[in-house]
Write an enzyme that holds these catalytic residues in place. Structure first.
Site, PDB file in Angstrom:
ATOM      1  CG  HIS A 111      -1.710  -1.172   1.259  1.00  0.00           C
ATOM      2  ND1 HIS A 111      -1.669  -2.039   2.104  1.00  0.00           N
ATOM      3  CD2 HIS A 111      -3.024  -1.456   0.485  1.00  0.00           C
ATOM      4  CE1 HIS A 111      -2.867  -2.844   1.899  1.00  0.00           C
ATOM      5  NE2 HIS A 111      -3.733  -2.553   1.131  1.00  0.00           N
ATOM      6  CD  GLN A 147     -14.676  -5.300  -1.418  1.00  0.00           C
ATOM      7  OE1 GLN A 147     -14.739  -4.125  -1.346  1.00  0.00           O
ATOM      8  NE2 GLN A 147     -13.703  -5.886  -1.590  1.00  0.00           N
ATOM      9  CD  GLN A 174      -1.648  -6.355 -13.092  1.00  0.00           C
ATOM     10  OE1 GLN A 174      -1.681  -5.415 -13.705  1.00  0.00           O
ATOM     11  NE2 GLN A 174      -2.062  -7.449 -13.344  1.00  0.00           N
ATOM     12  CD  GLN A 201      -9.904  -4.664  -6.177  1.00  0.00           C
ATOM     13  OE1 GLN A 201     -10.713  -5.385  -5.149  1.00  0.00           O
ATOM     14  NE2 GLN A 201      -9.002  -3.962  -5.886  1.00  0.00           N
ATOM     15  CB  VAL A 253       4.807  -4.313  -3.304  1.00  0.00           C
ATOM     16  CG1 VAL A 253       5.912  -4.149  -2.600  1.00  0.00           C
ATOM     17  CG2 VAL A 253       4.536  -2.946  -4.040  1.00  0.00           C
TER      18      VAL A 253
END
Length: 329
Positions: A73, A97, A185, A190, A213
């Site tokens: 993040h 969700q 990514q 999504q 990452v």
């Protein structure tokens, strides 16, 4: 005035120099850097409206999260910070969700640590609402449907998940009035669905992807990694290892990619694999053997009690291999 050690003349305005006990050269004092300014925290619509109005002198990017922030993040926020005048981070654990078999209460909540990460990354505004702020009338009667693209891969394992995701993303885009929205990514399906929503429904938002990452051992960074035991983590490494093996075979074509990735997974019986696919990045349909071009190699499975996903964009065919992100939005 003389120096207290050498007896040499000194300027009275110069502070005394401390000599290290080992006789080494003295170290110059480093001036303290001012602490980074903490972002404004808005928890209600009114607070958000007021704080957002102060950012109208330039373009605004939003990074949407469910909290439990990590280095992935932080990297996303830093990239958005470099590209835009202002950055808003949303921290909202969206109940829409989570399916009936998914434990919403188990999801980690680390708001103070999240705010520290936002502060260090130079975030202007954090919107951290509760469900009754986002959904003031309870569960929304009107939701955005993900359509056929939301029924495959993750959608098959988590029915309704992408409808809930798109519904909250659309609301947060409206509430933050963002010019751009940044996503990792790692959540490839999504990302595709959000781009399709913005294109199909004419949202005036630029959707930007940033490369996944990874931890030093190759595991894609995820808030769910905190659920893994040390032995689970060792097992989970097979997911990224399979993707790397597939990428190394990309020049030989789709069958070679699938075969190389599958060979890694079958050697790890403790990983219960839901799917391993090589699909077109726009349609999520399996690419045929003759296909040459960009493709998504994606894997999902359960390790211990934790379900993990990972993917790697590839160029398939001569000169092929791993990509950070796809060349086209």
């Amino acid at each position: 005035m003389t120096h207290p050690v050498t007896g040499a003349a000194t300027d009275a305005a110069t502070p005394p120099v401390t000599v290290a006990s080992d006789g080494s050269a003295p170290r110059q004092a480093t001036p303290e850097r001012p602490a980074p300014e903490r972002p404004v925290v808005a928890r209600t619509r009114e607070e958000l409206r007021e704080a957002r109005a102060a950012l109208d002198d330039g373009d605004v990017a939003v990074v949407m999260t469910m909290g439990a922030l990590h280095e992935g993040h932080a990297t996303l926020i830093h990239k958005a910070r470099k590209a835009h005048r202002h950055v808003v981070v949303t921290i909202f654990l969206n109940p829409l969700q989570f399916g009936p078999k998914e434990d919403l209460s188990r999801y980690p909540r680390t708001f103070d640590a999240d705010l520290d990460i936002c502060t260090a990354a130079g975030v202007d505004l954090v919107f951290a609402p509760t469900p009754d702020v986002v959904y003031p009338d309870g569960d929304p009667g009107v939701r955005i449907s993900a359509g056929p693209l939301g029924d495959v891969l993750e959608g098959q394992s988590r029915p309704g998940h992408f409808d809930g995701m798109l519904t909250v993303v659309s609301k947060l885009m409206h509430l933050t009035r963002c010019d751009a929205a940044w996503f990792g990514q790692k959540d490839a399906q999504q990302l595709l669905l959000i781009r399709r929503m913005c294109r199909d429904l004419d949202f005036p938002v630029d959707v930007v992807a940033a490369a996944t990452v990874r931890e030093p051992d190759g595991l894609a960074m995820s808030s769910r990694n905190t659920y893994l035991t040390p032995s689970d983590r060792e097992t989970a490494r097979c997911l990224s290892a399979a993707l790397r093996a597939g990428a190394e075979a990309a020049a030989e074509g789709p069958s070679a990619v699938r075969r190389a990735a599958r060979a890694v997974l079958v050697r790890e019986p403790l990983a219960l694999i839901d799917y391993l696919v090589l699909v077109h990045p726009d349609t999520l349909e399996d690419v045929p053997e003759w296909y040459r071009g960009e493709a998504l190699l994606a894997v999902a499975g359960r390790v211990g009690t934790t379900r993990l996903i990972d993917n790697l964009p590839l160029l398939v065919g001569p000169g092929g291999g791993a990509l950070e992100t796809f060349s086209r939005p």
